[in-house]
Write an enzyme that holds these catalytic residues in place. Sequence first.
Site, PDB file in Angstrom:
ATOM      1  N   GLY A  18      64.258  24.063 -24.524  1.00 31.01           N
ATOM      2  CA  GLY A  18      64.828  23.442 -23.336  1.00 31.01           C
ATOM      3  C   GLY A  18      63.721  23.040 -22.385  1.00 31.01           C
ATOM      4  O   GLY A  18      62.532  23.242 -22.681  1.00 31.01           O
ATOM      5  N   MET A  20      61.798  23.017 -18.449  1.00 36.97           N
ATOM      6  CA  MET A  20      61.370  24.116 -17.577  1.00 36.97           C
ATOM      7  C   MET A  20      62.540  24.568 -16.703  1.00 36.97           C
ATOM      8  O   MET A  20      63.436  23.773 -16.402  1.00 36.97           O
ATOM      9  CB  MET A  20      60.183  23.679 -16.712  1.00 36.97           C
ATOM     10  CG  MET A  20      58.870  23.708 -17.510  1.00 36.97           C
ATOM     11  SD  MET A  20      57.430  23.315 -16.536  1.00 36.97           S
ATOM     12  CE  MET A  20      57.236  24.816 -15.567  1.00 36.97           C
ATOM     13  N   LYS A  24      64.603  30.038 -20.755  1.00 42.76           N
ATOM     14  CA  LYS A  24      64.245  30.307 -22.149  1.00 42.76           C
ATOM     15  C   LYS A  24      63.667  31.713 -22.313  1.00 42.76           C
ATOM     16  O   LYS A  24      64.044  32.446 -23.217  1.00 42.76           O
ATOM     17  CB  LYS A  24      63.205  29.284 -22.655  1.00 42.76           C
ATOM     18  CG  LYS A  24      63.685  27.847 -22.580  1.00 42.76           C
ATOM     19  CD  LYS A  24      62.624  26.890 -23.077  1.00 42.76           C
ATOM     20  CE  LYS A  24      61.358  26.861 -22.237  1.00 42.76           C
ATOM     21  NZ  LYS A  24      61.553  26.398 -20.846  1.00 42.76           N
ATOM     22  N   ASP A  91      56.660  33.737 -27.209  1.00 40.30           N
ATOM     23  CA  ASP A  91      57.037  32.902 -26.066  1.00 40.30           C
ATOM     24  C   ASP A  91      56.044  31.742 -25.931  1.00 40.30           C
ATOM     25  O   ASP A  91      54.938  31.802 -26.468  1.00 40.30           O
ATOM     26  CB  ASP A  91      57.057  33.753 -24.782  1.00 40.30           C
ATOM     27  CG  ASP A  91      57.885  33.112 -23.677  1.00 40.30           C
ATOM     28  OD1 ASP A  91      58.608  32.130 -23.952  1.00 40.30           O
ATOM     29  OD2 ASP A  91      57.821  33.601 -22.528  1.00 40.30           O
ATOM     30  N   GLU A  92      56.432  30.715 -25.198  1.00 41.37           N
ATOM     31  CA  GLU A  92      55.565  29.550 -24.925  1.00 41.37           C
ATOM     32  C   GLU A  92      55.050  28.930 -26.229  1.00 41.37           C
ATOM     33  O   GLU A  92      53.871  28.607 -26.368  1.00 41.37           O
ATOM     34  CB  GLU A  92      54.378  29.956 -24.032  1.00 41.37           C
ATOM     35  CG  GLU A  92      54.771  30.644 -22.739  1.00 41.37           C
ATOM     36  CD  GLU A  92      55.345  29.699 -21.694  1.00 41.37           C
ATOM     37  OE1 GLU A  92      55.553  28.495 -21.990  1.00 41.37           O
ATOM     38  OE2 GLU A  92      55.598  30.178 -20.569  1.00 41.37           O
ATOM     39  N   CYS A 148      69.651  20.133 -12.355  1.00 39.56           N
ATOM     40  CA  CYS A 148      68.831  19.067 -11.770  1.00 39.56           C
ATOM     41  C   CYS A 148      68.553  19.360 -10.292  1.00 39.56           C
ATOM     42  O   CYS A 148      69.481  19.598  -9.508  1.00 39.56           O
ATOM     43  CB  CYS A 148      69.532  17.725 -11.918  1.00 39.56           C
ATOM     44  SG  CYS A 148      68.620  16.375 -11.149  1.00 39.56           S
ATOM     45  N   CYS A 151      70.274  16.320  -8.101  1.00 41.09           N
ATOM     46  CA  CYS A 151      71.716  16.067  -7.975  1.00 41.09           C
ATOM     47  C   CYS A 151      72.609  17.214  -8.443  1.00 41.09           C
ATOM     48  O   CYS A 151      73.821  17.165  -8.234  1.00 41.09           O
ATOM     49  CB  CYS A 151      72.079  14.794  -8.737  1.00 41.09           C
ATOM     50  SG  CYS A 151      72.085  15.026 -10.520  1.00 41.09           S
ATOM     51  N   CYS A 180      67.939  15.753 -14.442  1.00 37.59           N
ATOM     52  CA  CYS A 180      68.907  15.241 -15.406  1.00 37.59           C
ATOM     53  C   CYS A 180      68.422  13.880 -15.919  1.00 37.59           C
ATOM     54  O   CYS A 180      67.434  13.332 -15.434  1.00 37.59           O
ATOM     55  CB  CYS A 180      70.287  15.120 -14.772  1.00 37.59           C
ATOM     56  SG  CYS A 180      70.407  13.758 -13.593  1.00 37.59           S
ATOM     57  N   CYS A 183      68.139  11.261 -13.064  1.00 40.94           N
ATOM     58  CA  CYS A 183      67.143  11.482 -12.005  1.00 40.94           C
ATOM     59  C   CYS A 183      65.723  11.571 -12.540  1.00 40.94           C
ATOM     60  O   CYS A 183      64.766  11.469 -11.764  1.00 40.94           O
ATOM     61  CB  CYS A 183      67.477  12.755 -11.237  1.00 40.94           C
ATOM     62  SG  CYS A 183      69.062  12.677 -10.380  1.00 40.94           S
TER      63      CYS A 183
HETATM   64 ZN   LIG Z   1      70.088  14.538 -11.457  1.00 37.18          ZN
END
Ligand SMILES: [Zn+2]
Length: 189
Positions: A18, A20, A24, A91-92, A148, A151, A180, A183
């Site tokens: 996914g 940042m 995760k 991780d990472e 996001c 928004c 998102c 944006c």
């Molecule tokens: Zn957005």
Amino acid sequence: MANPLIYHKQGWIEVICGCMFSGKTEELIRRVRTALIAKQKVQLFNSKIDTRYGIDSIISHNQNKVAATCVKKSDEILPLVEKDTQVIAIDEINFFDMGIVSVCEKLANAGKRVIVAGLDTDYRAEPFEVTAALLAKAEYVTKNLAVCTKCGNPASFTQRTSKDKKRIVVGTTDAYQARCRRCYKKPRK
Ligand SMILES: [Zn+2]
């Protein structure tokens, strides 16, 4: 009839990916904790590139601390894995070299449960090759979404707010935002 997956020591790969701020690492920690409650032996690995953002240790239910081993390159991992370890969490994953893909496969083939977490795309919304390959090879795939910053819609893009052009720039809310599809603005080359 008995479930053969339980009776034979079967390994597999789980990928948590996914953008940042999508949780995760928290998901990785949750899965490791449930394994620790079942008294399974777990080893954690993290990339040396970013020690402040990834996992560094997990406290189990009985207050035992499982520390993460920081490694620079994928080939450091196999010699560090102990024979009786049942779960390997990394991780990472996007910070590692491509060799990490065959490391994960070797561990799964050896009967280990391999859980990895990392970014699926970079700040230009291009796939990280390592994560993309692992997504294709994994038995279980989870894609987390963030919220996001602009928004409030579900976000799957990582917007870099600095002008840095390097692919990997370590930072947190000072340098990145979750956005998102509407944006997110793709940075110019
Ligand atoms: Zn957005």
